[in-house]
Design an enzyme around this catalytic site. Structure first.
Site, mmCIF file in Angstrom:
data_model
loop_
_atom_site.group_PDB
_atom_site.id
_atom_site.type_symbol
_atom_site.label_atom_id
_atom_site.label_comp_id
_atom_site.label_asym_id
_atom_site.label_seq_id
_atom_site.Cartn_x
_atom_site.Cartn_y
_atom_site.Cartn_z
ATOM 1 C CB SER A 104 -7.287 4.258 13.771
ATOM 2 O OG SER A 104 -8.605 3.950 13.338
ATOM 3 C CE1 TYR A 126 -12.215 0.939 7.406
ATOM 4 C CE2 TYR A 126 -11.732 3.241 9.524
ATOM 5 C CZ TYR A 126 -11.721 1.454 8.948
ATOM 6 O OH TYR A 126 -11.127 0.534 9.852
ATOM 7 C CB THR A 152 -8.876 -0.204 5.485
ATOM 8 O OG1 THR A 152 -7.719 -0.014 7.005
ATOM 9 C CG2 THR A 152 -9.243 -1.703 5.802
ATOM 10 C CE LYS A 216 -5.639 -4.074 9.547
ATOM 11 N NZ LYS A 216 -7.536 -4.286 9.086
ATOM 12 C CG HIS A 240 -11.547 -4.723 9.054
ATOM 13 N ND1 HIS A 240 -11.547 -4.328 8.812
ATOM 14 C CD2 HIS A 240 -12.260 -4.481 10.736
ATOM 15 C CE1 HIS A 240 -11.766 -3.001 8.916
ATOM 16 N NE2 HIS A 240 -12.069 -2.999 10.770
#
Length: 347
Positions: A104, A126, A152, A216, A240
């Site tokens: 992440s 992100y 994402t 994703k 998610h």
């Protein structure tokens, strides 16, 4: 009882209640998170017989990286609340199973530290409103040895959570989150998720990093095709973990359409969400996934057993997949085809 089935309850006993709730919760009414696993279990198999399954080879590659089994660990946050060593402990478990790790952008471990483990890892990013933050984070990930960028795309805003009681954010300590946030006097608006993205961001990420880009959060075939046309190297069919738009289609149902839309393009398809059994993995591979990602089970395993727990989770699921492939009559993941599965309501 299967060991994997004991993990969540065992983790709940070890974790602060707010952390456990954060890891397991979905958005809004919890519809999507609640039906994810059942959607995989709804499929039925049409096995082949009189095929030689004396030797099963689960090994494959993901974006050119060899892995022993098509079972990867999904990016997730707050690893240091599950284990003091956080992402490093997760990476060690993944490495012991000769798999690959999604990391992440909120990680509590620096990319340099992750790179030093030697475990293949992909950065989940992100894109935020202040692109300078994203650019510098990408550069640090490249320097740390990331093998791919996972963009994402289902989070223009964060899904609404209907929490009761204290939230996890009151428990987060320095060093447990955003270890790779560049130095700077950033505002909340700077860090907010970008809500103006279009397919051009895929090419921008690839050019900036020189790495393959995996998108994703795709649940539709037409969106998958747009990603392929924009230069994506892979797609993760994902809702998610049920944490964004509640009521979104289960990934088990979305996968066939997405795989069909990009067939023949060379784009690699992955899937996550609710996968808990070797039979679920078998279904995903037959429906067109190259590999699957597991998320919450990896967090439970990390909480309960640190790196050894993560390694056991991956090897146990691989053993179940091996067993299931012998029973369906195929010896390699690449030989699996959609006609091997069906669902009762489609008969």
């Amino acid at each position: 009882m299967r060991w994997i089935d004991t993990l969540e309850a065992a983790a709940a006993e070890k974790l602060p209640e707010a952390v456990y709730r954060y890891f397991r919760q979905g958005s809004a009414g919890g519809v999507s998170v609640g039906e994810a696993t059942a959607a995989w279990s709804a499929y039925r198999f049409r096995p082949r017989v009189l095929n030689d399954v004396s030797t099963i080879d689960l090994s494959t590659t993901v974006l050119g990286v060899p892995v022993d089994s098509p079972i990867l660990v999904a990016p997730s946050t707050l690893h240091r609340m599950a284990d003091p060593d956080g992402e490093i402990a997760m990476a060690r478990g993944v490495g012991a199973a000769r798999s690959a790790l999604g990391v992440s952008s909120n990680a509590g471990t620096t990319f340099a530290e992750l790179g030093a483990t030697g475990v293949p890892w992909w950065l989940q990013i992100y894109v935020v409103r202040n692109r300078e933050i994203t650019r510098r984070m990408l550069d640090a990930a490249v320097e740390g040895g990331a093998r791919a960028v996972v963009l994402t795309v289902d989070t223009p805003v964060v899904g609404r959570k209907e929490d009761d009681g204290d939230t996890v954010w009151g428990l987060v300590k320095p060093g447990q989150l955003l270890a790779n946030l560049p130095d700077g006097d950033w505002t909340d608006d700077d860090l907010a998720k970008a809500d103006d993205l279009n397919p051009d961001v895929i090419g921008w990420l690839a050019e900036r990093t020189g790495l393959p880009v995996v998108v994703k959060g795709v649940l539709r075939g037409d969106d998958a095709k747009r990603c392929a046309d924009a230069g994506a190297a892979g797609i993760i069919v994902s809702n998610h973990g049920g944490r964004q738009l509640d009521g979104s289609i289960p990934t088990a149902q979305a996968l066939p359409e997405v795989a069909e839309a990009v067939a023949g393009t060379g784009l690699e398809v992955y899937v996550d969400g609710g996968i808990r059994r070797g039979e679920h993995i078998l279904t995903a591979l037959a429906l067109g996934a190259r590999a699957v990602f597991v998320g919450r089970p990896a967090l439970w395993a990390l909480t309960v057993g640190s790196s050894a727990g993560v390694a056991r989770l991956l090897t146990d699921l691989s053993a179940e997949l091996d067993h299931s492939m012998r029973l369906i009559g195929h010896s390699t993941p690449s030989s699996l085809t959609p006609d091997l599965v069906t669902t009762p309501h489609l008969n």
